[in-house]
Design an enzyme around this catalytic site. Sequence first.
Site, short mmCIF file in Angstrom:
data_model
loop_
_atom_site.label_atom_id
_atom_site.label_comp_id
_atom_site.label_asym_id
_atom_site.label_seq_id
_atom_site.Cartn_x
_atom_site.Cartn_y
_atom_site.Cartn_z
N GLU A 271 0.85 -1.20 0.00
CA GLU A 271 0.00 0.00 0.00
C GLU A 271 0.88 1.25 0.00
O GLU A 271 0.83 2.07 0.90
CB GLU A 271 -0.93 0.01 1.22
CG GLU A 271 -2.02 -1.05 1.17
CD GLU A 271 -2.84 -1.10 2.45
OE1 GLU A 271 -3.82 -1.85 2.48
OE2 GLU A 271 -2.50 -0.40 3.42
N GLY A 273 2.21 4.83 -0.99
CA GLY A 273 1.67 6.11 -1.45
C GLY A 273 2.79 7.10 -1.67
O GLY A 273 3.05 7.55 -2.77
N ARG A 309 3.60 19.71 5.48
CA ARG A 309 4.59 18.88 6.16
C ARG A 309 5.68 19.69 6.88
O ARG A 309 6.02 19.37 8.03
CB ARG A 309 5.22 17.88 5.19
CG ARG A 309 4.23 16.86 4.63
CD ARG A 309 4.91 15.79 3.80
NE ARG A 309 5.67 14.89 4.64
CZ ARG A 309 6.99 14.87 4.73
NH1 ARG A 309 7.71 15.75 4.03
NH2 ARG A 309 7.60 14.02 5.53
N TYR A 313 5.48 18.95 10.76
CA TYR A 313 6.48 17.99 11.23
C TYR A 313 7.90 18.55 11.28
O TYR A 313 8.81 17.85 11.73
CB TYR A 313 6.50 16.77 10.30
CG TYR A 313 5.18 16.07 10.12
CD1 TYR A 313 4.50 15.51 11.20
CD2 TYR A 313 4.62 15.93 8.86
CE1 TYR A 313 3.30 14.85 11.02
CE2 TYR A 313 3.41 15.28 8.67
CZ TYR A 313 2.76 14.74 9.75
OH TYR A 313 1.57 14.09 9.57
N CYS A 339 -0.93 33.89 8.77
CA CYS A 339 -0.70 34.50 10.08
C CYS A 339 -0.31 33.41 11.07
O CYS A 339 -0.97 33.18 12.09
CB CYS A 339 -1.96 35.24 10.55
SG CYS A 339 -2.38 36.65 9.51
N GLU A 340 0.73 32.71 10.75
CA GLU A 340 1.28 31.63 11.57
C GLU A 340 2.79 31.64 11.40
O GLU A 340 3.29 31.63 10.27
CB GLU A 340 0.75 30.26 11.12
CG GLU A 340 -0.56 29.84 11.76
CD GLU A 340 -0.39 29.46 13.22
OE1 GLU A 340 0.76 29.29 13.67
OE2 GLU A 340 -1.43 29.34 13.91
#
Length: 416
Positions: A271, A273, A309, A313, A339-340
């Site tokens: 599986e 990805g 990502r 992370y 605004c981060e």
Amino acid sequence: MKTPFITSKKLAEITKQFPTPFHLYDEKGIREKARAVNQAFAWNKGFKEYFAVKATPNPTILKILQEEGCGVDCASYVELLMSHKVGFEGSDIMFSSNNTPAEEFQYARELGATINLDAYEDIAFLQEVAGIPETISCRYNPGGTFELGTDIMDHPEDAKFGMTKAQLIQAFKELKALGVKKFGIHALLASNTVSNDYYPELARQLFELAVEVVAETKVDLDFINLSGGIGVNYRPEETANDIAVIGEGVRQVYERVLTPAGLGQVKIFAELGRFMLAPHGLLVTKVTHKKQTYRTYVGVDASAVNLLRPAMYGSYHHISNMSNPDGQLEVVDVVGSLCENNDKFAIGRALPESRLGDTLVIHDAGAHGFSMGYQYNAKLRSSEILLREDGQAQMIRRAEKPEDYLVTLYGFNFEK
């Protein structure tokens, strides 16, 4: 350095046709990767790659993979719906979900998908809401820490997924009594491993488990699903996984463990990805601002809503300046407009000088890029473009418009 799959000249043509930011996918690379995976496991007659839809949920991408003999791994109702509309059905669909709503189990049963049960407790729930199928899989979690040599790869015991060995064995016994005829075992022990040894080691653990489980339960074990976990070399200094070496490693373990135990007919499923799509997608963006305070900031028209990502992370994604690849190096933060403060694609990165209007590409964004997008600051999701094998660019998802964002508000103290 990483080399983009497209030339700066060709990309300049595409950015004239389609406004940035957008995700750009390479059809040729995707097809070659699918063929390489299938070839690596051709020794197993029943092998099938079930592409993890969550990585890149686009019908055009799914259709390409379908043409290359892949199935799909779905985790939600809409992923099932999309896959079905593309033409997947029956055993070409693996449904691996957790905390699953009744209607999702029901839809999976309607499509004839192979259900991969996450929890022992799901047996009674599935029986009640959708009935027990004749083929079913159960997800195994060995607990503890997964290591390769002296490297800790992940901590399965902390993961919310899967059953203990005792629960798996009990589940097989009960499911057999409820009429299941064919069984599968599934597990994921680590994510995004850049090692040719991961899949063979995972296979060894699952194959040895399979021998023990079959001996105790006497079930007909139809397949073992090695799931995902084969990663990509996001950093240029990392060596990419070699799927041919990985496939051969799994074959050796198969013949050492399963074949002598009389299980040489068991099918192997995957599986994948990230491995299938990440290297074959770029996030294309343009430099819109430069700012100098305590450090140098390069502002681009993409943001974390296009590729989460790095913000979520702290992940590394390589960046190439397609307009000025040989420019003088400068140490910069590459940032979006949210605004981060975590809206950063690179921090303290040495890059060729970025000038206003330059086109940058962010590498390895073909999986878990667009799919993890969100709409903070009412930002709209951008388009997806496919670079066809013939060199033509085709839009395969349009960018959102303000109307798309507002449509669910009409009638709730907000009028057109």
